[in-house]
Design an enzyme around this catalytic site. Structure first.
Site, PDB file in Angstrom:
ATOM      1  N   ASP A  98      -3.398 -20.697  28.629  1.00 52.02           N
ATOM      2  CA  ASP A  98      -4.060 -21.994  28.475  1.00 52.02           C
ATOM      3  C   ASP A  98      -5.354 -21.910  27.687  1.00 52.02           C
ATOM      4  O   ASP A  98      -5.866 -22.917  27.225  1.00 52.02           O
ATOM      5  CB  ASP A  98      -4.335 -22.603  29.856  1.00 52.02           C
ATOM      6  CG  ASP A  98      -3.043 -22.995  30.532  1.00 52.02           C
ATOM      7  OD1 ASP A  98      -2.186 -23.553  29.845  1.00 52.02           O
ATOM      8  OD2 ASP A  98      -2.892 -22.730  31.733  1.00 52.02           O
TER       9      ASP A  98
ATOM     10  N   HIS B 111      -5.311 -14.805  36.261  1.00 53.77           N
ATOM     11  CA  HIS B 111      -3.920 -15.142  36.546  1.00 53.77           C
ATOM     12  C   HIS B 111      -3.496 -14.428  37.815  1.00 53.77           C
ATOM     13  O   HIS B 111      -3.898 -13.294  38.041  1.00 53.77           O
ATOM     14  CB  HIS B 111      -3.014 -14.715  35.381  1.00 53.77           C
ATOM     15  CG  HIS B 111      -1.689 -15.393  35.425  1.00 53.77           C
ATOM     16  ND1 HIS B 111      -0.640 -14.901  36.157  1.00 53.77           N
ATOM     17  CD2 HIS B 111      -1.267 -16.539  34.860  1.00 53.77           C
ATOM     18  CE1 HIS B 111       0.382 -15.723  36.032  1.00 53.77           C
ATOM     19  NE2 HIS B 111       0.035 -16.728  35.258  1.00 53.77           N
TER      20      HIS B 111
HETATM   21  N1  CMC Z   1     -13.546 -17.537  36.789  1.00 56.54           N
HETATM   22  C1  CMC Z   1     -14.338 -16.875  37.673  1.00 56.54           C
HETATM   23  N2  CMC Z   1     -13.873 -16.151  38.704  1.00 56.54           N
HETATM   24  C2  CMC Z   1     -12.539 -16.113  38.870  1.00 56.54           C
HETATM   25  C3  CMC Z   1     -11.653 -16.772  37.989  1.00 56.54           C
HETATM   26  C4  CMC Z   1     -12.208 -17.504  36.920  1.00 56.54           C
HETATM   27  N3  CMC Z   1     -11.404 -18.156  36.066  1.00 56.54           N
HETATM   28  N4  CMC Z   1     -10.383 -16.554  38.401  1.00 56.54           N
HETATM   29  C5  CMC Z   1     -10.463 -15.773  39.485  1.00 56.54           C
HETATM   30  N5  CMC Z   1     -11.768 -15.499  39.779  1.00 56.54           N
HETATM   31  C6  CMC Z   1     -12.267 -14.628  40.867  1.00 56.54           C
HETATM   32  C7  CMC Z   1     -12.218 -15.338  42.206  1.00 56.54           C
HETATM   33  O1  CMC Z   1     -13.436 -15.974  42.501  1.00 56.54           O
HETATM   34  C8  CMC Z   1     -11.922 -14.186  43.137  1.00 56.54           C
HETATM   35  O2  CMC Z   1     -13.118 -13.501  43.379  1.00 56.54           O
HETATM   36  P1  CMC Z   1     -13.362 -12.776  44.809  1.00 56.54           P
HETATM   37  O3  CMC Z   1     -12.308 -11.738  44.946  1.00 56.54           O
HETATM   38  O4  CMC Z   1     -14.732 -12.207  44.683  1.00 56.54           O
HETATM   39  O5  CMC Z   1     -13.256 -13.842  45.850  1.00 56.54           O
HETATM   40  C9  CMC Z   1     -11.026 -13.261  42.335  1.00 56.54           C
HETATM   41  O6  CMC Z   1     -11.350 -13.542  40.947  1.00 56.54           O
HETATM   42  C10 CMC Z   1      -9.536 -13.500  42.534  1.00 56.54           C
HETATM   43  O7  CMC Z   1      -9.280 -14.883  42.336  1.00 56.54           O
HETATM   44  P2  CMC Z   1      -8.225 -15.709  43.179  1.00 56.54           P
HETATM   45  O8  CMC Z   1      -8.576 -17.147  43.147  1.00 56.54           O
HETATM   46  O9  CMC Z   1      -8.052 -15.087  44.529  1.00 56.54           O
HETATM   47  O10 CMC Z   1      -6.919 -15.424  42.337  1.00 56.54           O
HETATM   48  P3  CMC Z   1      -5.601 -16.285  42.365  1.00 56.54           P
HETATM   49  O11 CMC Z   1      -4.535 -15.364  41.971  1.00 56.54           O
HETATM   50  O12 CMC Z   1      -5.450 -16.997  43.667  1.00 56.54           O
HETATM   51  O13 CMC Z   1      -5.842 -17.405  41.238  1.00 56.54           O
HETATM   52  C11 CMC Z   1      -5.937 -18.511  39.158  1.00 56.54           C
HETATM   53  C12 CMC Z   1      -5.367 -17.330  39.953  1.00 56.54           C
HETATM   54  C13 CMC Z   1      -5.207 -18.600  37.820  1.00 56.54           C
HETATM   55  C14 CMC Z   1      -5.670 -19.831  39.915  1.00 56.54           C
HETATM   56  C15 CMC Z   1      -7.451 -18.282  38.947  1.00 56.54           C
HETATM   57  O14 CMC Z   1      -7.677 -17.105  38.189  1.00 56.54           O
HETATM   58  C16 CMC Z   1      -8.124 -19.476  38.279  1.00 56.54           C
HETATM   59  O15 CMC Z   1      -8.511 -20.428  38.964  1.00 56.54           O
HETATM   60  N6  CMC Z   1      -8.268 -19.462  36.900  1.00 56.54           N
HETATM   61  C17 CMC Z   1      -8.801 -20.582  36.187  1.00 56.54           C
HETATM   62  C18 CMC Z   1      -7.715 -21.637  36.002  1.00 56.54           C
HETATM   63  C19 CMC Z   1      -6.681 -21.233  34.973  1.00 56.54           C
HETATM   64  O16 CMC Z   1      -7.001 -20.796  33.879  1.00 56.54           O
HETATM   65  N7  CMC Z   1      -5.389 -21.443  35.324  1.00 56.54           N
HETATM   66  C20 CMC Z   1      -4.279 -21.183  34.419  1.00 56.54           C
HETATM   67  C21 CMC Z   1      -3.394 -20.078  34.881  1.00 56.54           C
HETATM   68  S1  CMC Z   1      -2.234 -19.559  33.611  1.00 56.54           S
HETATM   69  C22 CMC Z   1      -1.155 -20.875  33.339  1.00 56.54           C
HETATM   70  C23 CMC Z   1      -0.469 -21.421  34.541  1.00 56.54           C
HETATM   71  O17 CMC Z   1      -0.163 -20.710  35.490  1.00 56.54           O
HETATM   72  O18 CMC Z   1      -0.220 -22.619  34.530  1.00 56.54           O
END
Ligand code: CMC
Length: 440
Positions: free
Chosen positions: A374, A316
């Site tokens: 989720d 998140h």
């Molecule tokens: N699986 C594997 N690696 C992950 C994941 C994951 N689910 N989420 C983040 N990472 C890694 C990502 O690769 C990155 O690694 P590095 O620093 O080495 O490049 C690091 O963690 C930080 O990730 P980010 O993409 O920069 O973080 P963000 O804040 O931009 O994204 C997120 C947050 C929720 C979009 C992301 O964690 C994700 O894609 N999760 C899976 C989708 C999900 O479950 N979404 C629901 C969110 S909660 C409900 C809502 O908001 O609607």
């Protein structure tokens, strides 16, 4: 300017030094009632000639708000000051809607009046039924939601004057009340069953279940455990500060667009798998994993930089600790499975094992990737017999009240201006046009 004292306190100013010129700039720091301070950069461009650069808005506060507070480090979520677990346990969805819209919990009379107002706005203009018929039967219900909700502005002209607080409140009631009807119709349409008109004797979540699962040929009895679980899920999803879809609603609304169009924009943003679409993606992922023995392969893929696969339902932007909503849902999940007598749910077994492995894995631990809301909501929805394609639709039903509360707050904010970010231009500088016949 300090929000608490209302004074400009130079001691709290942030000093920025331009090493190119040696000039110093003092930026005011603003404190909210809780949470990190913010550096006020509104005059930065006028004074320095520079913009800030923050793709993804990881360090940017876009507005002032009194609605929802999140402390991501400590896993805290408050609606108007009330902890989410307390509301999920003791309140109900319509009361939470009132709280988000009006700022305080209702008195018994206010609650009754509000419930009446919502109940008597649940029916759709009959002409909208023909609008549904324009969609293919195999449409994704979120596609239908985007279209039909956007179309509401063509049907309810008497509540689109955004300068009139009465219009704004009528539109807000209409959106909260009609969303379950539209969601249920979107589902019924895809399975070829007749639309069920709302029933005024039922509570919000009961009515939603009835419209989704009832049919005109027999009586539908609402299971109180399931309607309670659904109500709780709706509470947990009702608002979440300045997330992608809410920011989309605010940005769309900042130009003066009507509320129905703004909420349709929010629905579009919610649909993506990184946001509300994750609940559907979790179920698809668990199905794809298929067996506990395959989990290590998927964990390895999630960690592989060259693989775009992510563990859906994990991570998140704000929570760097357990998502407090996921904690409540974990308990609800077991209540629902007990009620339905589901002892052996293979997807739940995979989910539990996946969670266990991920919580111990160095990659997920070091990046603070915990299960989010989720992760569990999809499993509960599945157990309740709700089709996967409707998961995000139910998220939209719940989030509508948050969207309209935030939209109202924005319109009422005297400092509100059109949202208009700038950019770091990396394209070609001005160049000379070569006529077609001279180009090679
Ligand atoms: N699986 C594997 N690696 C992950 C994941 C994951 N689910 N989420 C983040 N990472 C890694 C990502 O690769 C990155 O690694 P590095 O620093 O080495 O490049 C690091 O963690 C930080 O990730 P980010 O993409 O920069 O973080 P963000 O804040 O931009 O994204 C997120 C947050 C929720 C979009 C992301 O964690 C994700 O894609 N999760 C899976 C989708 C999900 O479950 N979404 C629901 C969110 S909660 C409900 C809502 O908001 O609607």
């Amino acid at each position: 300017m300090n929000a608490k004292t209302g004074k400009n306190d130079p001691a709290e100013a942030f000093t920025l030094t331009d090493n190119r010129s040696g000039k110093q700039y003092h930026l005011p720091v603003i404190s909210g009632t809780m949470g990190p301070d913010v550096i006020d950069v509104r005059k930065l461009y006028a004074e320095t000639g520079c913009f800030t650069f923050d793709p993804g808005y990881t360090s940017t506060g876009s507005c002032e708000s009194k609605i929802t507070f999140i402390d991501g480090e400590r896993g805290i979520l408050l609606y108007r000051g009330y902890p989410i677990d307390v509301l999920a346990e003791q309140s109900d969805f319509t009361e939470v809607c009132y709280l988000l819209l009006y700022g305080d919990l209702p008195s018994p009379q206010q609650k009754k009046k509000f419930e009446y107002g919502i109940t008597y706005h649940t029916m759709l203009h009959e002409q909208l039924i023909y609008f549904f018929r324009g969609f293919r039967r195999d449409s994704h219900p979120m596609a239908v939601m985007c279209g039909v909700v956007g179309a509401l502005s063509a049907f309810y002209h008497d509540s689109t004057d955004i300068t009139d607080p009465k219009h704004r409140m009528i539109a807000s009631y209409r959106l909260v009340a009609k969303m379950p009807t539209i969601a249920a119709m979107a589902y019924k349409y895809t399975i070829g069953q007749p639309f069920m008109y709302p029933r005024n004797d039922l509570k919000f979540s009961e009515n939603l279940l009835y419209m989704m699962f009832g049919n005109p040929c027999e009586e539908y009895r609402v299971n109180p455990v399931l309607s309670k679980a659904l109500d709780r899920i709706l509470i947990l999803h009702a608002d979440h500060e300045q997330n992608a879809s809410t920011s989309t609603v605010r940005l769309a609304g900042s130009s003066g667009a009507n509320p129905f169009a703004c909420i349709a924009a929010g629905i579009a943003s919610l649909w993506g798998p990184a946001h509300g679409g994750a609940n559907e993606a979790v179920l698809n992922m668990l199905t794809e994993i298929g067996d506990k023995k395959n989990i290590p392969d998927f964990i390895a893929r999630a960690k592989d930089k060259n693989d775009s696969f992510r563990l859906m339902g994990f991570g998140h932007r704000v929570y760097k600790n357990f998502d407090p909503r996921a904690k409540v849902l974990e308990k609800t999940c077991h209540e629902v499975l007990d009620e339905l007598g589901i002892e052996d749910e293979p997807l739940l077994d995979i989910a539990v094992e996946l969670e266990r492995i991920a919580l111990e894995d160095e990659y997920f631990v070091s990046k603070k990737l915990y299960p989010n809301v989720d992760f569990y909501s999809g499993i509960i929805f599945k157990a309740m017999g709700i089709p996967t394609s409707l998961f995000t639709v139910l998220f939209a039903v719940a989030r509508t009240v948050g969207w309209v509360a935030q939209w109202n707050e924005m319109i009422e904010d005297p400092s509100q201006r059109i949202g208009r970010p700038r950019q770091l231009f990396m394209g070609e500088p001005e160049r000379k046009y070569t006529p077609l016949h001279k180009r090679k």
